[in-house]
Design an enzyme around this catalytic site. Structure first.
Site, PDB file in Angstrom:
ATOM      1  CB  SER A 170      -0.851  -0.017   1.277  1.00 56.17           C
ATOM      2  OG  SER A 170      -1.340   1.265   1.581  1.00 56.17           O
ATOM      3  CE1 TYR A 183      -4.392  -1.957   5.034  1.00 58.68           C
ATOM      4  CE2 TYR A 183      -3.573   0.183   4.344  1.00 58.68           C
ATOM      5  CZ  TYR A 183      -4.078  -1.056   4.026  1.00 58.68           C
ATOM      6  OH  TYR A 183      -4.267  -1.403   2.709  1.00 58.68           O
TER       7      TYR A 183
HETATM    8  N1  NAD Z   1      -8.618  -0.485  -2.005  1.00 51.77           N
HETATM    9  C1  NAD Z   1      -7.502   0.239  -1.963  1.00 51.77           C
HETATM   10  O1  NAD Z   1      -7.468   1.452  -2.273  1.00 51.77           O
HETATM   11  C2  NAD Z   1      -6.208  -0.420  -1.551  1.00 51.77           C
HETATM   12  C3  NAD Z   1      -5.048   0.344  -1.608  1.00 51.77           C
HETATM   13  C4  NAD Z   1      -3.848  -0.242  -1.241  1.00 51.77           C
HETATM   14  C5  NAD Z   1      -3.811  -1.566  -0.846  1.00 51.77           C
HETATM   15  N2  NAD Z   1      -4.945  -2.285  -0.787  1.00 51.77           N
HETATM   16  C6  NAD Z   1      -4.814  -3.694  -0.393  1.00 51.77           C
HETATM   17  O2  NAD Z   1      -5.280  -4.502  -1.452  1.00 51.77           O
HETATM   18  C7  NAD Z   1      -5.798  -5.722  -0.938  1.00 51.77           C
HETATM   19  C8  NAD Z   1      -7.216  -5.911  -1.416  1.00 51.77           C
HETATM   20  O3  NAD Z   1      -7.973  -4.791  -0.980  1.00 51.77           O
HETATM   21  P1  NAD Z   1      -9.480  -4.494  -1.451  1.00 51.77           P
HETATM   22  O4  NAD Z   1      -9.627  -3.018  -1.450  1.00 51.77           O
HETATM   23  O5  NAD Z   1      -9.810  -5.254  -2.681  1.00 51.77           O
HETATM   24  O6  NAD Z   1     -10.254  -5.042  -0.172  1.00 51.77           O
HETATM   25  P2  NAD Z   1     -11.527  -5.955  -0.047  1.00 51.77           P
HETATM   26  O7  NAD Z   1     -11.981  -5.825   1.365  1.00 51.77           O
HETATM   27  O8  NAD Z   1     -12.495  -5.697  -1.138  1.00 51.77           O
HETATM   28  O9  NAD Z   1     -10.914  -7.403  -0.244  1.00 51.77           O
HETATM   29  C9  NAD Z   1     -10.217  -8.051   0.758  1.00 51.77           C
HETATM   30  C10 NAD Z   1     -10.537  -9.512   0.656  1.00 51.77           C
HETATM   31  O10 NAD Z   1      -9.745 -10.208   1.625  1.00 51.77           O
HETATM   32  C11 NAD Z   1     -10.569 -11.169   2.248  1.00 51.77           C
HETATM   33  N3  NAD Z   1     -10.054 -11.485   3.567  1.00 51.77           N
HETATM   34  C12 NAD Z   1      -9.885 -10.635   4.613  1.00 51.77           C
HETATM   35  N4  NAD Z   1      -9.443 -11.314   5.687  1.00 51.77           N
HETATM   36  C13 NAD Z   1      -9.307 -12.617   5.287  1.00 51.77           C
HETATM   37  C14 NAD Z   1      -8.926 -13.812   5.938  1.00 51.77           C
HETATM   38  N5  NAD Z   1      -8.522 -13.824   7.224  1.00 51.77           N
HETATM   39  N6  NAD Z   1      -8.915 -14.957   5.225  1.00 51.77           N
HETATM   40  C15 NAD Z   1      -9.299 -14.974   3.931  1.00 51.77           C
HETATM   41  N7  NAD Z   1      -9.698 -13.885   3.267  1.00 51.77           N
HETATM   42  C16 NAD Z   1      -9.706 -12.729   3.939  1.00 51.77           C
HETATM   43  C17 NAD Z   1     -11.944 -10.530   2.325  1.00 51.77           C
HETATM   44  O11 NAD Z   1     -12.931 -11.517   2.514  1.00 51.77           O
HETATM   45  C18 NAD Z   1     -12.003  -9.854   0.958  1.00 51.77           C
HETATM   46  O12 NAD Z   1     -12.449 -10.775  -0.014  1.00 51.77           O
HETATM   47  C19 NAD Z   1      -5.663  -5.616   0.587  1.00 51.77           C
HETATM   48  O13 NAD Z   1      -4.458  -6.226   0.987  1.00 51.77           O
HETATM   49  C20 NAD Z   1      -5.603  -4.127   0.829  1.00 51.77           C
HETATM   50  O14 NAD Z   1      -4.940  -3.824   2.029  1.00 51.77           O
HETATM   51  C21 NAD Z   1      -6.148  -1.749  -1.128  1.00 51.77           C
END
Ligand code: NAD
Length: 286
Positions: A170, A183
């Protein structure tokens, strides 16, 4: 600026596992890998969400299975590995996408002050009010939730002498963002761990890299970054002012970097973290 999906890589014969594959960014990654020929195991905890992603892949002519599993549960991961290996084969590409934040591990104000400590309004959290359970949740899901699947699924890669891991970091990993201290620290650990594991597995033919997404407007952060009338919140505006390209990303903006890191065209690249951020990380703000 529109994104063009013009990168073509051939992942046929490969098996990919995408943890967090039911989520917003990683469901797109699962679809990208499948569209490039990989058989994909889509993993998250909620069966209905991952089944919908697997069904969409199958409907588009790809191969996918939905594997419901908690990435923090070693026994469940071992069982998932057995199922994936028997239905698709050993995993060649592991995307550690499961991750997230927790409100109780997050401050509600950018800055602490003596006045706030003397009289903290209901619902306000400074650093001193962070709840250890919330902080542990964030460290566990992001850090252990990357380490444990790597242990379970990369062993066979190391034994076979090929494979790759792609972690999801991130922007908060480089310079911590206000409020999200736990985070940010957890994602910084992902950057560090990516380099460590890349070196550790470098003699086994396994590459380890990470993608650091910038700001993507998702259901989780929409309320924080936008206003009800569709404008930008103060925080959303600050982000936009710090993003030289001047837009939030779309999940498809990660596709090119993902496919490049998953394919042999990046065979000499390991231990890196690639920002996909519209220039956010390069901009000093001045
Ligand atoms: N959305 C953003 O702007 C952004 C920016 C930087 C990084 N990220 C990172 O990208 C990744 C995906 O983010 P997103 O925005 O698609 O989030 P999201 O919440 O849509 O997806 C996260 C997924 O992880 C799954 N998950 C969480 N805990 C879990 C567990 N213990 N076991 C199995 N599955 C689990 C959830 O069920 C969900 O399907 C994450 O690592 C997040 O930190 C997101």
């Amino acid at each position: 600026m529109s994104n063009t999906m013009d990168l073509s890589v051939d992942l046929s014969g490969k098996v990919a596992l995408v943890t967090g594959g039911g989520g917003i960014l990683c469901s797109q990654m699962a679809k990208d890998l499948a569209a490039s020929g990989a058989a994909v195991a889509v993993m998250s905890r909620t069966q209905s969400k991952i089944q919908a992603v697997a069904d969409a892949i199958t409907a588009a002519g790809g191969k996918a299975i939905a594997v419901s599993c908690d990435v923090l549960d070693r026994d469940a991961l071992e069982a998932a590995r057995e199922r994936i290996e028997s239905e698709l084969g050993p995993v060649d590409i592991l995307v550690n996408g499961a991750g997230g934040n927790h409100p109780l591990g997050t401050a509600t104000v950018n800055h602490c002050s003596a006045a706030l400590l003397d009289d903290t309004p209901e619902g306000t959290r400074t650093f001193f009010d962070l709840d250890l359970e919330g902080v542990s949740f964030v460290f566990n899901v992001n850090v252990i939730g990357t380490l444990l699947p790597s242990q379970i699924f990369a062993r066979s890669m190391a034994q076979r002498g090929e494979g790759c891991i792609i972690n999801i970091s991130s922007m908060s990993a480089y310079t911590a963002l206000t409020r999200v201290g736990a985070y940010s620290a957890a994602k910084a650990a992902i950057n560090n761990f990516t380099g460590w594991l890349a070196v550790h597995l470098s003699k086994c033919g396994v590459r380890v890299n990470a993608i650091a997404p910038g700001f993507f407007l998702t259901e989780q952060n929409r309320a924080l970054l936008t206003t009800e009338d569709g404008g930008l919140s103060e925080r959303g505006q600050t982000i936009m002012d710090s993003t030289p390209i001047g837009e939030f990303g779309n999940p498809e903006d990660l596709s090119g970097t993902l496919l490049w890191l998953a394919s042999s065209s990046s065979r000499f690249i390991t231990g890196t973290v690639i920002p996909v951020d519209g220039g956010f990380n390069a901009f000093s703000g001045v």
